[in-house]
Design a protein around this motif. Structure first.
Motif, PDB file in Angstrom:
ATOM      1  N   PRO A   1       0.865  -1.399   0.009  1.00  0.00           N
ATOM      2  CA  PRO A   1       0.006  -0.095   0.186  1.00  0.00           C
ATOM      3  C   PRO A   1       0.755   1.045  -0.166  1.00  0.00           C
ATOM      4  O   PRO A   1       2.005   1.117   0.358  1.00  0.00           O
ATOM      5  CB  PRO A   1      -0.703   0.041   1.391  1.00  0.00           C
ATOM      6  CG  PRO A   1       0.101  -0.978   2.202  1.00  0.00           C
ATOM      7  CD  PRO A   1       0.613  -2.045   1.188  1.00  0.00           C
ATOM      8  N   ILE A   2       0.303   2.231  -0.508  1.00  0.00           N
ATOM      9  CA  ILE A   2       1.184   3.628  -0.833  1.00  0.00           C
ATOM     10  C   ILE A   2       1.539   4.072   0.745  1.00  0.00           C
ATOM     11  O   ILE A   2       2.705   4.536   0.945  1.00  0.00           O
ATOM     12  CB  ILE A   2       0.568   4.468  -1.433  1.00  0.00           C
ATOM     13  CG1 ILE A   2      -0.030   3.727  -2.931  1.00  0.00           C
ATOM     14  CG2 ILE A   2       1.454   5.854  -1.922  1.00  0.00           C
ATOM     15  CD1 ILE A   2       0.896   3.361  -3.295  1.00  0.00           C
TER      16      ILE A   2
ATOM     17  N   ASP B   1      -0.011   3.270   5.265  1.00  0.00           N
ATOM     18  CA  ASP B   1      -0.835   2.443   6.119  1.00  0.00           C
ATOM     19  C   ASP B   1      -0.826   3.335   7.302  1.00  0.00           C
ATOM     20  O   ASP B   1      -0.394   4.631   7.183  1.00  0.00           O
ATOM     21  CB  ASP B   1      -0.365   1.163   6.240  1.00  0.00           C
ATOM     22  CG  ASP B   1       0.688   1.177   7.453  1.00  0.00           C
ATOM     23  OD1 ASP B   1       1.372   2.054   7.460  1.00  0.00           O
ATOM     24  OD2 ASP B   1       1.150  -0.156   7.636  1.00  0.00           O
TER      25      ASP B   1
ATOM     26  N   ALA C   1       6.156   7.750  -2.965  1.00  0.00           N
ATOM     27  CA  ALA C   1       4.697   8.120  -2.780  1.00  0.00           C
ATOM     28  C   ALA C   1       4.372   9.293  -3.327  1.00  0.00           C
ATOM     29  O   ALA C   1       3.560   9.610  -3.974  1.00  0.00           O
ATOM     30  CB  ALA C   1       4.139   7.789  -1.195  1.00  0.00           C
TER      31      ALA C   1
ATOM     32  N   TYR D   1       1.626  10.260  -6.046  1.00  0.00           N
ATOM     33  CA  TYR D   1       0.331  11.152  -5.933  1.00  0.00           C
ATOM     34  C   TYR D   1       0.458  12.365  -6.929  1.00  0.00           C
ATOM     35  O   TYR D   1      -0.559  12.937  -7.212  1.00  0.00           O
ATOM     36  CB  TYR D   1       0.422  11.747  -4.517  1.00  0.00           C
ATOM     37  CG  TYR D   1      -0.047  10.664  -3.387  1.00  0.00           C
ATOM     38  CD1 TYR D   1      -0.852   9.599  -3.708  1.00  0.00           C
ATOM     39  CD2 TYR D   1       0.699  10.343  -2.183  1.00  0.00           C
ATOM     40  CE1 TYR D   1      -1.511   8.334  -2.919  1.00  0.00           C
ATOM     41  CE2 TYR D   1       0.263   9.671  -1.421  1.00  0.00           C
ATOM     42  CZ  TYR D   1      -0.751   8.650  -1.723  1.00  0.00           C
ATOM     43  OH  TYR D   1      -1.207   7.559  -0.753  1.00  0.00           O
TER      44      TYR D   1
ATOM     45  N   THR E   1      -6.360   4.036  -3.990  1.00  0.00           N
ATOM     46  CA  THR E   1      -5.527   3.040  -4.122  1.00  0.00           C
ATOM     47  C   THR E   1      -5.765   1.892  -3.104  1.00  0.00           C
ATOM     48  O   THR E   1      -6.247   2.139  -2.187  1.00  0.00           O
ATOM     49  CB  THR E   1      -4.152   3.658  -3.571  1.00  0.00           C
ATOM     50  OG1 THR E   1      -4.322   4.310  -2.381  1.00  0.00           O
ATOM     51  CG2 THR E   1      -3.890   4.944  -4.672  1.00  0.00           C
TER      52      THR E   1
ATOM     53  N   LEU F   1      -3.751  12.759   3.060  1.00  0.00           N
ATOM     54  CA  LEU F   1      -4.403  11.989   2.003  1.00  0.00           C
ATOM     55  C   LEU F   1      -5.358  12.834   1.001  1.00  0.00           C
ATOM     56  O   LEU F   1      -6.106  13.346   1.448  1.00  0.00           O
ATOM     57  CB  LEU F   1      -4.994  10.592   2.657  1.00  0.00           C
ATOM     58  CG  LEU F   1      -4.142   9.571   2.921  1.00  0.00           C
ATOM     59  CD1 LEU F   1      -5.087   8.378   3.282  1.00  0.00           C
ATOM     60  CD2 LEU F   1      -3.269   9.180   1.954  1.00  0.00           C
TER      61      LEU F   1
ATOM     62  N   HIS G   1      -6.610  10.938  -1.724  1.00  0.00           N
ATOM     63  CA  HIS G   1      -7.490   9.546  -2.192  1.00  0.00           C
ATOM     64  C   HIS G   1      -7.431   8.653  -1.294  1.00  0.00           C
ATOM     65  O   HIS G   1      -6.726   8.729  -0.226  1.00  0.00           O
ATOM     66  CB  HIS G   1      -6.616   8.885  -3.495  1.00  0.00           C
ATOM     67  CG  HIS G   1      -6.200   9.957  -4.430  1.00  0.00           C
ATOM     68  ND1 HIS G   1      -7.082  10.741  -5.230  1.00  0.00           N
ATOM     69  CD2 HIS G   1      -5.105  10.512  -4.756  1.00  0.00           C
ATOM     70  CE1 HIS G   1      -6.217  11.438  -6.099  1.00  0.00           C
ATOM     71  NE2 HIS G   1      -5.113  11.348  -5.711  1.00  0.00           N
ATOM     72  N   THR G   2      -8.802   7.943  -1.076  1.00  0.00           N
ATOM     73  CA  THR G   2      -8.906   6.658  -0.087  1.00  0.00           C
ATOM     74  C   THR G   2      -7.838   5.574  -0.496  1.00  0.00           C
ATOM     75  O   THR G   2      -7.383   5.278  -1.682  1.00  0.00           O
ATOM     76  CB  THR G   2     -10.216   6.271  -0.585  1.00  0.00           C
ATOM     77  OG1 THR G   2     -11.238   7.101  -0.197  1.00  0.00           O
ATOM     78  CG2 THR G   2     -10.472   5.165   0.343  1.00  0.00           C
ATOM     79  N   GLN G   3      -7.221   5.154   0.783  1.00  0.00           N
ATOM     80  CA  GLN G   3      -6.388   4.037   0.689  1.00  0.00           C
ATOM     81  C   GLN G   3      -6.838   2.800   1.421  1.00  0.00           C
ATOM     82  O   GLN G   3      -7.335   2.911   2.562  1.00  0.00           O
ATOM     83  CB  GLN G   3      -4.919   4.373   1.433  1.00  0.00           C
ATOM     84  CG  GLN G   3      -4.195   3.294   1.523  1.00  0.00           C
ATOM     85  CD  GLN G   3      -3.364   2.774   0.677  1.00  0.00           C
ATOM     86  OE1 GLN G   3      -2.787   3.347  -0.332  1.00  0.00           O
ATOM     87  NE2 GLN G   3      -3.694   1.647   0.000  1.00  0.00           N
TER      88      GLN G   3
END
Length: 610
Positions: free
Chosen positions: A342-343, A345, A354, A358, A368, A396, A398-400
């Motif tokens: 994941p980008i 956590d 990252a 982005y 992501t 953030l 975007h949703t991760q």
């Protein structure tokens, strides 16, 4: 093993090495093992009903007109024979790539690409069409060009392809299903099997749940890396347990899917490419554009030819390719970027570059999705963390999503009543699968615990000073070789008079929780009181320690095996009222996620006499 699991195990059994591994209740007659060919035929028939057919990329052998240019056609394979016949027309406007350059087919479906010395060429499936699959339901959309093949690698690597062929044609079947706005898209991270026993655990666990579903025929399953655990010879068995999928199976690579004896990153996915396909690619379904990236850069083998470590990073070639890929994607589409690592956590920025990724996604309607950490996370736009800011990600955009793991905590923690490892993960969640529900250019997500109903989203416990002292002793005992008896815990849901004088909490581990979720607790039918989110994503530093642990999952792992991470992105807690009378009490917990879905469970606990 319960009857449902037995039926599912039979349904997905395939290779001779696995067909015989069926557990039978004592005294019951063993059911005959299913014939592998019949299992595959039944799965293929189910897929065919959804417009998914068995086929392959067409390679036209012969001398290429120009050895520096690969040519071919993307065509509508009306008769589903994987060969472009005279009356089968090309499909215009489809993206084709060599992993660096991205081109679009002309009015007759033709493309031309520069030839690279070693490349995997792939087509981006357009919505309204479906690529074929092989006999294991693996999507067929790529061609490896490696004239000399791999150097000598333990697991074989790429077979030599010889000179550039005359053409490489990509067949597509028309599919109304892939054009629909609503799609169910399962994401199964970290199957991560190290041996055949673990292949069986995966098959009879979260994979069996997937094989029993019939809602993802058009989107298919995305395996999000660490598909096997270092032993790449297990790929046939891995593919076999997913062979009864009712839609295409695609795979991202992970850090345990590499050729560890490769000299550098450029050859680290050769066996993966031979067995599965490209390390990065894209495809369209509904109004979403899914991009799969390789977020692992191998440092190369040691001088002894052994594992040399890796960086979590998206290399420059992929970032350039991603820009070219997205240049052809309308701005109103949803972009799903799926990577093994994941980008970010809840603890840190994981992918080293990252900010650069982005930058490419800035202004996009994007989400992501990652695996790798063996946790479940739902991080939202606007979330902030001190450690992120220090790494160049102040907030953030975007949703991760972090997708949990089919293997849970690496098949640890002892076996449950069905013969499967408990495998509580470091965040207290259990093995399972993430599903992204697409609706036009919007999405929602749900995590399904292995073998359980969809609405099982809560794990409740009691965190007391006594438990925290015990946890420290138990960790030392476990990690010290379990010499002597385990430290005595007693009733884990007892709050003694001494505990009431300290910090004691009722805890709710809300798997679907996020910074926009709410958790309320009502004790003995009294007024609901809002619980505290232990990691609220408001710019704070990481909150870590036994006081931030899920005691239910941690207790099992401390007594057996497995990770006991003392931080959690989705843990809520409420102080145990100091004036509670001695006796048994009921705490009703109501958790509401950021999409308004409500989940309820009740915990019974005891307050000791003063």
């Amino acid at each position: 093993m319960n009857p449902r699991s037995i039926r599912q195990a039979c349904a997905v059994a395939g290779t001779a090495s696995l067909v015989g591994l069926v557990l039978v209740a004592p005294g019951a007659a063993a059911a005959p093992s299913p014939d592998p060919s019949e299992v595959r035929a039944a799965a293929a028939a189910q897929r065919a009903e959804a417009g998914v057919y068995t086929g392959h990329v067409e390679v036209v052998r012969g001398e290429a007109a120009d050895p520096e240019v690969l040519t071919g056609t993307v065509f509508h394979d009306k008769d589903e024979d994987s060969t472009q016949d005279r009356r089968e027309k090309g499909v215009a406007g489809v993206q084709v790539s060599n992993g660096r350059d991205v081109v679009t087919t002309d009015g007759k479906g033709r493309y031309s690409l520069p030839v690279l010395d070693d490349m995997t060429v792939f087509v981006t499936q357009p919505a309204g069409y479906q690529v074929p699959v092989d006999e294991n339901a693996i999507a067929q959309f790529s061609y490896n060009h490696s004239p000399e093949g791999s150097p000598d690698l333990k697991y074989g690597g790429l077979e030599p392809t010889g000179p550039l062929p005359q053409a490489v044609n990509f067949p597509l079947g028309k599919s109304k299903a892939t054009g629909k706005a609503k799609q169910s898209c399962p994401v199964a991270a970290d199957t991560q099997t190290y041996d055949l026993t673990q292949v069986g655990y995966a098959r009879d666990g979260a994979v069996a749940d997937l094989m029993a579903r019939d809602d993802y025929a058009s989107c298919g399953i995305l395996l999000l890396g660490d598909n096997v655990g270092d032993d790449l010879s297990l790929y046939p068995e891995l593919k076999d347990i997913y062979a009864a999928a009712n839609g295409p199976v695609r795979m991202a690579p992970g850090n345990h899917d590499m050729d560890f004896d490769a000299a550098d990153d450029s050859r680290s996915l050769d066996t993966f490419r031979q067995e599965v396909g490209p390390g990065y690619f894209s495809y369209d379904v509904g109004q979403a554009h899914v991009v799969v990236l390789d977020s692992i850069v191998y440092k190369g083998a040691t001088p002894e030819g052994t594992y040399g470590g890796y960086w979590e990073k998206i290399d420059d070639q992929q970032l350039a390719w991603l820009e070219a890929d997205l240049a052809e994607v309308p701005r109103n589409k949803l972009v799903v970027v799926a990577t093994h690592a994941p980008i970010v956590d809840h603890r840190m920025v994981i992918v080293d570059n990252a900010p650069e990724l982005y930058d490419v996604l800035r202004g996009r309607n994007a989400v992501t999705v990652g695996g790798h950490t063996h946790m479940v996370e739902n991080l939202l736009p606007g979330d902030t963390r001190a450690e992120w800011a220090e790494a160049g990600v102040p907030e953030l955009e975007h949703t991760q999503l972090v997708a949990g793991a089919v293997s849970g905590d690496w098949y640890s923690g002892g076996l449950d009543e069905h013969g499967l490892p408990f495998a509580y993960m470091g965040d207290g969640a259990r093995p399972g699968v993430l599903t992204m529900e697409l609706d036009g250019n919007r999405f929602s997500e749900r995590y399904t615990v292995r073998g359980e109903r969809d609405d099982l989203q809560l794990a409740l416990g009691v965190n007391t000073p006594h438990w925290r002292d015990w946890a420290g002793d138990a960790l030392a005992w476990r990690d010290g070789g379990k010499e002597g008896d385990a430290p005595a815990l007693g009733d884990p849901r007892l709050v003694s008079a001494e505990d009431l004088a300290g910090d004691s909490w009722l805890t709710a581990n809300f798997f679907a929780g996020s910074s926009a979720a709410h958790v309320e607790v009502s004790i003995d039918g009294g007024p609901a009181v809002e619980a505290e989110h232990t990691q609220p994503m408001e710019g704070e530093s990481l909150r870590s320690g036994w006081e931030f642990s899920d005691p239910q999952a941690a207790t099992r792992n401390l007594l057996t095996s497995g990770s006991v991470t003392r931080s959690n992105p989705h843990l809520w807690r409420l102080p145990v009222p100091a004036d509670l009378e001695a006796g048994t009490h009921a705490a009703t917990v109501t958790a509401t996620d950021h999409r308004g879905r409500e989940f309820t469970d009740t915990l019974r606990f005891t307050v000791g006499s003063r």
